[in-house]
Write a protein that holds these residues in place. Structure first.
Motif, PDB file in Angstrom:
ATOM      1  N   GLU A 174       0.840  -1.203   0.000  1.00 14.16           N
ATOM      2  CA  GLU A 174       0.000   0.000   0.000  1.00 14.16           C
ATOM      3  C   GLU A 174       0.875   1.253   0.000  1.00 14.16           C
ATOM      4  O   GLU A 174       0.593   2.221  -0.730  1.00 14.16           O
ATOM      5  CB  GLU A 174      -0.934  -0.003   1.205  1.00 14.16           C
ATOM      6  CG  GLU A 174      -1.810   1.236   1.329  1.00 14.16           C
ATOM      7  CD  GLU A 174      -2.690   1.475   0.108  1.00 14.16           C
ATOM      8  OE1 GLU A 174      -3.017   2.656  -0.144  1.00 14.16           O
ATOM      9  OE2 GLU A 174      -3.039   0.508  -0.613  1.00 14.16           O
ATOM     10  N   ILE A 175       1.919   1.255   0.819  1.00 12.07           N
ATOM     11  CA  ILE A 175       2.845   2.400   0.838  1.00 12.07           C
ATOM     12  C   ILE A 175       3.505   2.559  -0.524  1.00 12.07           C
ATOM     13  O   ILE A 175       3.618   3.682  -1.049  1.00 12.07           O
ATOM     14  CB  ILE A 175       3.902   2.208   1.947  1.00 12.07           C
ATOM     15  CG1 ILE A 175       3.229   2.275   3.321  1.00 12.07           C
ATOM     16  CG2 ILE A 175       4.999   3.273   1.835  1.00 12.07           C
ATOM     17  CD1 ILE A 175       4.107   1.799   4.460  1.00 12.07           C
ATOM     18  N   GLU A 176       3.930   1.454  -1.119  1.00  9.57           N
ATOM     19  CA  GLU A 176       4.536   1.493  -2.456  1.00  9.57           C
ATOM     20  C   GLU A 176       3.578   2.107  -3.472  1.00  9.57           C
ATOM     21  O   GLU A 176       3.964   2.970  -4.270  1.00  9.57           O
ATOM     22  CB  GLU A 176       4.938   0.082  -2.879  1.00  9.57           C
ATOM     23  CG  GLU A 176       5.553   0.002  -4.264  1.00  9.57           C
ATOM     24  CD  GLU A 176       5.811  -1.431  -4.696  1.00  9.57           C
ATOM     25  OE1 GLU A 176       6.777  -1.641  -5.449  1.00  9.57           O
ATOM     26  OE2 GLU A 176       5.048  -2.331  -4.290  1.00  9.57           O
ATOM     27  N   ARG A 177       2.317   1.667  -3.455  1.00 13.02           N
ATOM     28  CA  ARG A 177       1.330   2.205  -4.402  1.00 13.02           C
ATOM     29  C   ARG A 177       1.168   3.711  -4.233  1.00 13.02           C
ATOM     30  O   ARG A 177       1.118   4.465  -5.226  1.00 13.02           O
ATOM     31  CB  ARG A 177      -0.023   1.496  -4.219  1.00 13.02           C
ATOM     32  CG  ARG A 177      -0.098   0.114  -4.836  1.00 13.02           C
ATOM     33  CD  ARG A 177      -1.521  -0.403  -4.850  1.00 13.02           C
ATOM     34  NE  ARG A 177      -2.002  -0.716  -3.504  1.00 13.02           N
ATOM     35  CZ  ARG A 177      -1.852  -1.891  -2.907  1.00 13.02           C
ATOM     36  NH1 ARG A 177      -1.234  -2.874  -3.524  1.00 13.02           N
ATOM     37  NH2 ARG A 177      -2.326  -2.093  -1.691  1.00 13.02           N
ATOM     38  N   GLN A 178       1.072   4.148  -2.983  1.00 12.17           N
ATOM     39  CA  GLN A 178       0.873   5.576  -2.748  1.00 12.17           C
ATOM     40  C   GLN A 178       2.103   6.391  -3.147  1.00 12.17           C
ATOM     41  O   GLN A 178       1.981   7.491  -3.704  1.00 12.17           O
ATOM     42  CB  GLN A 178       0.520   5.811  -1.279  1.00 12.17           C
ATOM     43  CG  GLN A 178      -0.846   5.264  -0.880  1.00 12.17           C
ATOM     44  CD  GLN A 178      -1.267   5.704   0.505  1.00 12.17           C
ATOM     45  OE1 GLN A 178      -0.969   6.811   0.933  1.00 12.17           O
ATOM     46  NE2 GLN A 178      -1.975   4.837   1.216  1.00 12.17           N
ATOM     47  N   LEU A 179       3.297   5.878  -2.873  1.00 13.00           N
ATOM     48  CA  LEU A 179       4.518   6.573  -3.278  1.00 13.00           C
ATOM     49  C   LEU A 179       4.625   6.634  -4.795  1.00 13.00           C
ATOM     50  O   LEU A 179       4.988   7.670  -5.360  1.00 13.00           O
ATOM     51  CB  LEU A 179       5.747   5.876  -2.685  1.00 13.00           C
ATOM     52  CG  LEU A 179       5.960   6.052  -1.176  1.00 13.00           C
ATOM     53  CD1 LEU A 179       7.062   5.123  -0.675  1.00 13.00           C
ATOM     54  CD2 LEU A 179       6.301   7.502  -0.834  1.00 13.00           C
ATOM     55  N   ASN A 180       4.303   5.542  -5.465  1.00 12.43           N
ATOM     56  CA  ASN A 180       4.324   5.527  -6.933  1.00 12.43           C
ATOM     57  C   ASN A 180       3.377   6.582  -7.505  1.00 12.43           C
ATOM     58  O   ASN A 180       3.711   7.249  -8.494  1.00 12.43           O
ATOM     59  CB  ASN A 180       3.944   4.155  -7.466  1.00 12.43           C
ATOM     60  CG  ASN A 180       5.010   3.088  -7.263  1.00 12.43           C
ATOM     61  OD1 ASN A 180       4.771   1.916  -7.494  1.00 12.43           O
ATOM     62  ND2 ASN A 180       6.205   3.485  -6.836  1.00 12.43           N
ATOM     63  N   ARG A 181       2.202   6.725  -6.889  1.00  7.08           N
ATOM     64  CA  ARG A 181       1.208   7.674  -7.394  1.00  7.08           C
ATOM     65  C   ARG A 181       1.698   9.115  -7.322  1.00  7.08           C
ATOM     66  O   ARG A 181       1.281   9.957  -8.131  1.00  7.08           O
ATOM     67  CB  ARG A 181      -0.110   7.538  -6.623  1.00  7.08           C
ATOM     68  CG  ARG A 181      -0.983   6.388  -7.085  1.00  7.08           C
ATOM     69  CD  ARG A 181      -2.433   6.580  -6.662  1.00  7.08           C
ATOM     70  NE  ARG A 181      -2.594   6.564  -5.224  1.00  7.08           N
ATOM     71  CZ  ARG A 181      -2.881   5.479  -4.493  1.00  7.08           C
ATOM     72  NH1 ARG A 181      -3.016   4.307  -5.089  1.00  7.08           N
ATOM     73  NH2 ARG A 181      -3.022   5.569  -3.193  1.00  7.08           N
ATOM     74  N   ILE A 182       2.585   9.409  -6.358  1.00  5.87           N
ATOM     75  CA  ILE A 182       3.091  10.789  -6.241  1.00  5.87           C
ATOM     76  C   ILE A 182       4.467  10.939  -6.870  1.00  5.87           C
ATOM     77  O   ILE A 182       5.157  11.931  -6.644  1.00  5.87           O
ATOM     78  CB  ILE A 182       3.090  11.263  -4.773  1.00  5.87           C
ATOM     79  CG1 ILE A 182       3.978  10.369  -3.900  1.00  5.87           C
ATOM     80  CG2 ILE A 182       1.679  11.341  -4.224  1.00  5.87           C
ATOM     81  CD1 ILE A 182       4.113  10.871  -2.458  1.00  5.87           C
ATOM     82  N   GLY A 183       4.877   9.934  -7.651  1.00  7.19           N
ATOM     83  CA  GLY A 183       6.093  10.071  -8.454  1.00  7.19           C
ATOM     84  C   GLY A 183       7.345   9.446  -7.899  1.00  7.19           C
ATOM     85  O   GLY A 183       8.412   9.547  -8.517  1.00  7.19           O
ATOM     86  N   ILE A 184       7.264   8.796  -6.746  1.00 13.38           N
ATOM     87  CA  ILE A 184       8.435   8.099  -6.190  1.00 13.38           C
ATOM     88  C   ILE A 184       8.352   6.651  -6.658  1.00 13.38           C
ATOM     89  O   ILE A 184       7.609   5.839  -6.100  1.00 13.38           O
ATOM     90  CB  ILE A 184       8.472   8.209  -4.650  1.00 13.38           C
ATOM     91  CG1 ILE A 184       8.577   9.681  -4.249  1.00 13.38           C
ATOM     92  CG2 ILE A 184       9.652   7.408  -4.080  1.00 13.38           C
ATOM     93  CD1 ILE A 184       8.478   9.929  -2.754  1.00 13.38           C
ATOM     94  N   LYS A 185       9.099   6.343  -7.706  1.00 11.60           N
ATOM     95  CA  LYS A 185       8.969   5.057  -8.388  1.00 11.60           C
ATOM     96  C   LYS A 185       9.935   4.001  -7.885  1.00 11.60           C
ATOM     97  O   LYS A 185       9.686   2.798  -8.029  1.00 11.60           O
ATOM     98  CB  LYS A 185       9.182   5.249  -9.900  1.00 11.60           C
ATOM     99  CG  LYS A 185       8.229   6.252 -10.543  1.00 11.60           C
ATOM    100  CD  LYS A 185       6.786   5.782 -10.467  1.00 11.60           C
ATOM    101  CE  LYS A 185       5.862   6.718 -11.231  1.00 11.60           C
ATOM    102  NZ  LYS A 185       4.447   6.283 -11.153  1.00 11.60           N
ATOM    103  N   GLN A 186      11.070   4.419  -7.341  1.00 11.73           N
ATOM    104  CA  GLN A 186      12.063   3.460  -6.862  1.00 11.73           C
ATOM    105  C   GLN A 186      11.766   3.097  -5.407  1.00 11.73           C
ATOM    106  O   GLN A 186      12.238   3.747  -4.474  1.00 11.73           O
ATOM    107  CB  GLN A 186      13.478   4.042  -6.988  1.00 11.73           C
ATOM    108  CG  GLN A 186      13.966   4.187  -8.409  1.00 11.73           C
ATOM    109  CD  GLN A 186      14.223   2.846  -9.074  1.00 11.73           C
ATOM    110  OE1 GLN A 186      14.354   1.822  -8.418  1.00 11.73           O
ATOM    111  NE2 GLN A 186      14.308   2.845 -10.398  1.00 11.73           N
TER     112      GLN A 186
END
Length: 235
Positions: free
Chosen positions: A208-220
């Motif tokens: 869930e944290i990964e998904r939310q970070l990806n959504r705001i542009g933090i892909k790595q």
């Protein structure tokens, strides 16, 4: 392993919940790729006995040790079984040698989560990758119980130190420019490592944290349990 192949990077590691373990695992990974590695700090870190140490602070000694050793840990003894950072001139020299340099760039007193204090982190300009680490065992527990610099964490989250950390709070801490992204400039890559993922519930939280970070542009974003050598592929 945790990293994609990056040519001779200077990696500054910040956060809590596994910085030193990440640095040691990454150093071993670079060696497996045929690289030599220097480990050091810009603040303080514990002494170790796994690899050769350079305690003089001399770039000449570090260079000499690297002729026979794959990994060198360099710093200046400062008491209590710790080393402090090298002189600025020495850091400038070793980061120009075209070999990976791994730097522990702040402290956390063995807590799983944190926010930086006013003088943290200490990220040198030569850094091209900043890795922010958080321990998933902090989620669902009160800030005051699991966070180093709990007042700073509460200030970023605009809450009390009694608040129970959520996945959304970890996202905020990892993305905020006053949190773990503090000091990261435009020319530096920014990666997040979610460590201590040891149960199905923690895997779900990490995803869930990964998904939310990806959504705001933090892909790595890397999900792992460094202690158990478990690494989860990104989805």
């Amino acid at each position: 392993m945790l990293l994609k192949k990056t040519n001779s990077p200077v990696i500054s590691v910040v956060g809590a919940g596994g910085k030193t373990s990440f640095i040691y695992k990454t150093a071993s990974w670079f060696v497996s790729k045929g690289e030599k590695v220097i480990i050091t700090t810009t603040t303080h870190m514990q002494k170790q006995n796994k690899w050769k140490n350079s305690y003089s602070g001399s770039s000449e000694e570090i260079r000499k040790l690297l002729k026979t050793e794959q990994i060198i840990v360099a710093g200046i003894p400062c008491g209590n079984g710790k080393i402090k950072g090298l002189e600025r001139k020495t850091l400038e020299e070793i980061t120009a040698w075209n070999i990976p340099v791994l730097i522990e760039a702040d402290g956390a007193k063995h807590m799983p989560c944190k926010a930086p204090r006013e003088h943290e982190p200490v990220i040198i300009p030569q850094t091209n990758v900043v890795v922010a680490v958080a321990g998933l065992d902090a989620v669902h527990k009160p800030i005051k119980q699991v966070c180093y610099c709990s007042k700073e964490v509460a200030a970023i989250l605009n809450c009390s130190e009694e608040k129970v950390l959520t996945c959304e709070d970890i996202v905020t801490l990892m993305a905020d420019s006053d949190g773990m992204r503090k000091g990261v400039t435009e020319n530096m890559d920014y990666w997040v490592v979610l460590n201590k993922v040891d149960s199905p519930e923690q895997v779900a939280d990490a995803r869930e944290i990964e998904r939310q970070l990806n959504r705001i542009g933090i892909k790595q974003v890397k999900i792992c349990s460094l202690l158990n050598d478990m690494f989860y592929d990104s989805k």
